[in-house]
Design an enzyme around this catalytic site. Sequence first.
Site, mmCIF file in Angstrom:
data_model
loop_
_atom_site.group_PDB
_atom_site.id
_atom_site.type_symbol
_atom_site.label_atom_id
_atom_site.label_comp_id
_atom_site.label_asym_id
_atom_site.label_seq_id
_atom_site.Cartn_x
_atom_site.Cartn_y
_atom_site.Cartn_z
ATOM 1 N N GLY A 14 0.836 -1.213 0.000
ATOM 2 C CA GLY A 14 0.000 0.000 0.000
ATOM 3 C C GLY A 14 0.863 1.251 0.000
ATOM 4 C CG ASP A 69 7.853 3.806 11.528
ATOM 5 O OD1 ASP A 69 7.801 2.634 11.110
ATOM 6 O OD2 ASP A 69 7.466 4.130 12.668
ATOM 7 C CE LYS A 170 -3.952 7.381 2.629
ATOM 8 N NZ LYS A 170 -3.508 6.004 2.754
HETATM 9 P P1 ITT Z 1 7.375 -1.112 6.265
HETATM 10 O O1 ITT Z 1 7.951 -0.927 7.655
HETATM 11 O O2 ITT Z 1 8.016 -2.235 5.512
HETATM 12 O O3 ITT Z 1 7.320 0.164 5.474
HETATM 13 P P2 ITT Z 1 4.901 -1.523 7.710
HETATM 14 O O4 ITT Z 1 3.480 -1.760 7.256
HETATM 15 O O5 ITT Z 1 5.429 -2.412 8.783
HETATM 16 O O6 ITT Z 1 5.834 -1.562 6.400
HETATM 17 P P3 ITT Z 1 5.071 0.702 9.541
HETATM 18 O O7 ITT Z 1 5.940 -0.025 10.496
HETATM 19 O O8 ITT Z 1 5.382 2.137 9.227
HETATM 20 O O9 ITT Z 1 5.060 -0.024 8.118
HETATM 21 O O10 ITT Z 1 3.578 0.581 10.021
HETATM 22 C C1 ITT Z 1 2.635 1.416 9.514
HETATM 23 C C2 ITT Z 1 1.255 0.832 9.732
HETATM 24 O O11 ITT Z 1 0.379 1.939 10.008
HETATM 25 C C3 ITT Z 1 0.747 0.173 8.465
HETATM 26 O O12 ITT Z 1 0.995 -1.213 8.460
HETATM 27 C C4 ITT Z 1 -0.737 0.491 8.517
HETATM 28 O O13 ITT Z 1 -1.392 -0.449 9.322
HETATM 29 C C5 ITT Z 1 -0.755 1.851 9.210
HETATM 30 N N1 ITT Z 1 -0.739 2.946 8.203
HETATM 31 C C6 ITT Z 1 0.308 3.756 7.883
HETATM 32 N N2 ITT Z 1 -0.035 4.618 6.910
HETATM 33 C C7 ITT Z 1 -1.309 4.341 6.614
HETATM 34 C C8 ITT Z 1 -2.219 4.861 5.682
HETATM 35 O O14 ITT Z 1 -1.888 5.825 4.832
HETATM 36 N N3 ITT Z 1 -3.446 4.354 5.659
HETATM 37 C C9 ITT Z 1 -3.810 3.368 6.502
HETATM 38 N N4 ITT Z 1 -3.017 2.794 7.385
HETATM 39 C C10 ITT Z 1 -1.761 3.271 7.445
#
Ligand code: ITT
Length: 192
Positions: A14, A69, A170
């Site tokens: 995503g 992050d 968005k």
């Molecule tokens: P990477 O570390 O590999 O980038 P991750 O999904 O683990 O992937 P994060 O540790 O930054 O990334 O966690 C962010 C979480 O927050 C992500 O998995 C979503 O559940 C949520 N999130 C972040 N941005 C978002 C968005 O634009 N829309 C919806 N949920 C989001």
Amino acid sequence: MGNLPLVIASGNQGKIREFKKLLEDFPFDLLTQPVGFEIEETGNTFVENARIKAIAVSQDTGNMAIADDSGLSVEALGGAPGIYSSRYASSDKERIQKLLAELKPFPNRKAKFECALCIAIGEKVLIEVSGFCEGLITFSPKGKNGFGYDPIFEVSGLGETFAEMDHEKKKHIGHRGNAFKLLKPELKKLFT
Ligand code: ITT
């Protein structure tokens, strides 16, 4: 600006989709991180974790890397899930169900998305910025677009969730788009 390789330091499809759209006007050759690459997010803040990911991927690939992050902080839950947004449960569906259940007793539905971006080359940090987006947690999921918590995050004043918006909208108002607005002038300063 020349065509520089830039690795998107993320395993989240995503986020990668949004990064590609947000960076489409920049002359970077966008690469993805090595399949299966994992790094422990040991920081206490979004900024620290973005830095850890960007440096690790840059060191592993030998190219400049951009990391994000991000997460959702819910006021009535004392800021949870926050930096633990992806670790809160094991799938988007379960994360949404858990958050709605925990928030059920609270009338206060205020929440905030944050996105910390870091660009690094080796262990040198070139740019760090953060973007935010405020809103309310809905009572049930709405919309099919986006990823993560998008179906339950209604942007303040708009009355629709991120998942009911198209990419472009968005991109303009979201936390990642807001972080990119700050990143762009910094990129121009560095590469022109
Ligand atoms: P990477 O570390 O590999 O980038 P991750 O999904 O683990 O992937 P994060 O540790 O930054 O990334 O966690 C962010 C979480 O927050 C992500 O998995 C979503 O559940 C949520 N999130 C972040 N941005 C978002 C968005 O634009 N829309 C919806 N949920 C989001």
